[in-house]
Design an enzyme around this catalytic site. Structure first.
Site, PDB file in Angstrom:
ATOM      1  N   LYS A   1       0.820  -1.209   0.000  1.00  0.00           N
ATOM      2  CA  LYS A   1       0.000   0.000   0.000  1.00  0.00           C
ATOM      3  C   LYS A   1       0.861   1.268   0.000  1.00  0.00           C
ATOM      4  O   LYS A   1       0.444   2.306  -0.522  1.00  0.00           O
ATOM      5  CB  LYS A   1      -0.930  -0.002   1.218  1.00  0.00           C
ATOM      6  CG  LYS A   1      -1.932  -1.152   1.225  1.00  0.00           C
ATOM      7  CD  LYS A   1      -2.680  -1.240   2.546  1.00  0.00           C
ATOM      8  CE  LYS A   1      -3.647  -2.420   2.574  1.00  0.00           C
ATOM      9  NZ  LYS A   1      -4.322  -2.576   3.877  1.00  0.00           N
TER      10      LYS A   1
ATOM     11  N   TYR B   1      -5.180  -5.090  -6.958  1.00  0.00           N
ATOM     12  CA  TYR B   1      -4.888  -4.996  -5.525  1.00  0.00           C
ATOM     13  C   TYR B   1      -4.344  -6.318  -4.982  1.00  0.00           C
ATOM     14  O   TYR B   1      -3.320  -6.352  -4.281  1.00  0.00           O
ATOM     15  CB  TYR B   1      -6.151  -4.604  -4.767  1.00  0.00           C
ATOM     16  CG  TYR B   1      -6.002  -4.639  -3.266  1.00  0.00           C
ATOM     17  CD1 TYR B   1      -5.256  -3.674  -2.607  1.00  0.00           C
ATOM     18  CD2 TYR B   1      -6.619  -5.635  -2.496  1.00  0.00           C
ATOM     19  CE1 TYR B   1      -5.111  -3.698  -1.229  1.00  0.00           C
ATOM     20  CE2 TYR B   1      -6.476  -5.671  -1.128  1.00  0.00           C
ATOM     21  CZ  TYR B   1      -5.719  -4.701  -0.492  1.00  0.00           C
ATOM     22  OH  TYR B   1      -5.563  -4.735   0.870  1.00  0.00           O
TER      23      TYR B   1
ATOM     24  N   TYR C   1      -1.862  -0.735  11.680  1.00  0.00           N
ATOM     25  CA  TYR C   1      -3.251  -1.065  12.044  1.00  0.00           C
ATOM     26  C   TYR C   1      -3.606  -0.353  13.352  1.00  0.00           C
ATOM     27  O   TYR C   1      -3.298   0.816  13.517  1.00  0.00           O
ATOM     28  CB  TYR C   1      -3.438  -2.578  12.147  1.00  0.00           C
ATOM     29  CG  TYR C   1      -2.991  -3.329  10.912  1.00  0.00           C
ATOM     30  CD1 TYR C   1      -3.561  -3.071   9.676  1.00  0.00           C
ATOM     31  CD2 TYR C   1      -1.981  -4.281  10.976  1.00  0.00           C
ATOM     32  CE1 TYR C   1      -3.159  -3.742   8.532  1.00  0.00           C
ATOM     33  CE2 TYR C   1      -1.557  -4.963   9.841  1.00  0.00           C
ATOM     34  CZ  TYR C   1      -2.149  -4.691   8.627  1.00  0.00           C
ATOM     35  OH  TYR C   1      -1.738  -5.357   7.510  1.00  0.00           O
TER      36      TYR C   1
ATOM     37  N   VAL D   1       0.350  -8.584   6.885  1.00  0.00           N
ATOM     38  CA  VAL D   1       0.019  -9.815   7.595  1.00  0.00           C
ATOM     39  C   VAL D   1       0.870 -10.990   7.146  1.00  0.00           C
ATOM     40  O   VAL D   1       0.784 -12.076   7.720  1.00  0.00           O
ATOM     41  CB  VAL D   1      -1.482 -10.156   7.452  1.00  0.00           C
ATOM     42  CG1 VAL D   1      -2.344  -9.126   8.138  1.00  0.00           C
ATOM     43  CG2 VAL D   1      -1.865 -10.332   5.990  1.00  0.00           C
TER      44      VAL D   1
END
Length: 322
Positions: free
Chosen positions: A76, A198, A250, A268
């Protein structure tokens, strides 16, 4: 004399990295693996790798620094960089810049915000950013993989096919987020087209060495360095780093800033990319995650490395004796 100083600093970094690797090896709490991606659930959670790339170009590694892992949400950062290069501040008309305070895949928060994601590092924000990438005319880089290849200096990395296939066929929450954003007219392209791009960028597998090399632009060249950086690029990188510090971990961003004190983005897959402005780019990997979805051993390693070397955006301290 300057060469001696740079050599000594690299020796200090190498000693600190070696010490951190030794400390991580005896930690008995490793966290847990992500459970909704079966391809990651079989990894040994005590595995660990680290790479530090300095502004002078020195590379210091430890542990399994050359083991590839899917970068997942770290992608991202690179997608946002490309969107800002293409669209400038118009990006912020469609994505916010605030920590969410909700899970990274919260549908409720997106509805509350009328289709405008809180920031580009939660899933809804990342999907809108990819939607913007599809709007580019004559893009400098075709996609995140091309961006990474230029910044790493090599295209010798792959997209993990199993993770790509699973997420492309599933990903129902991401699909719901994209459709909800589209219902608020904050999505220009077909949902499936955006999801494919994505998921592909998230499934890119890099080593710690490659990830640290890819993140070099985020530290910017040191004042007076050989690489010339435009004012526009410097402003863009500062803004990206600020979002990494406030939104990159996060719901653990505040605790990470307190413990580590560096801009960083986690995924993750167990990776974390961290930045010491003007000094170094750092990548760590360990697949065991904490309750916020961040690498448990990776976070501990970055905390101890920053303490040993005195690195923090809140004020550097003299390095500790290793």
């Amino acid at each position: 004399m300057p060469a001696r100083k740079n050599s000594l600093q690299t020796d200090q970094i190498r000693s600190a990295v070696d010490a951190v690797v030794a400390e991580v090896e005896v930690i008995e709490s490793f966290g847990k693996v992500i459970d909704h991606i079966a391809e990651l659930s079989d990894l040994q959670i005590n595995r660990f790798g680290i790479c530090v790339v300095t502004a002078d170009g020195d590379v210091v590694t430890g542990g399994e620094a050359d083991h590839p892992f899917p970068i997942q949400s770290i992608s991202k950062v690179f997608a946002l960089t490309m969107a800002l290069e293409a669209h400038g501040d118009d990006v912020w008309k469609r994505v916010g810049r605030e920590p969410s305070g909700d899970p990274f895949n919260s549908i409720i928060d997106l509805e509350r915000m009328k289709g405008v994601p809180r920031n580009p590092f939660i899933n809804a924000g990342a999907l809108v950013v990819v939607d913007m990438l599809l709007d580019r005319e004559k893009p400098r880089h075709e996609d995140v993989a091309a961006f990474l290849a230029e910044h790493i200096g090599s295209d010798e990395f792959d997209v993990d096919p199993e993770i790509f296939d699973k997420e492309a066929k599933g990903g129902y929450t991401n699909r719901a987020l994209a459709n909800l954003a589209k219902s608020f007219d904050n999505f220009h392209h077909e949902v499936d087209d955006v999801l494919k791009v994505y998921v592909r960028q998230c499934a890119i597998a890099l080593t710690c060495r490659q990830l640290a090399l890819a993140g070099r632009y985020l530290m910017l060249a040191p004042p007076g360095g050989r690489k010339k950086t435009s004012i526009e690029e410097a402003h863009r990188v500062r803004r990206i780093n600020s979002l990494m510090l406030t939104c990159g971990q996060y719901d653990g961003a505040g605790d990470f800033a307190y413990r580590v004190g560096l801009p960083a983005k986690s995924g993750v897959g167990g990776g974390i990319l961290a930045v010491v402005p003007h000094v170094a780019s750092i990548a760590v990997w360990s697949p065991g995650l904490d309750d916020n979805g961040n690498s448990l051993l990776g976070t501990i390693a970055l905390e101890r490395l920053s303490e040993r070397l005195g690195w923090s955006v809140f004020g550097n301290l003299p390095p500790k004796d290793v």
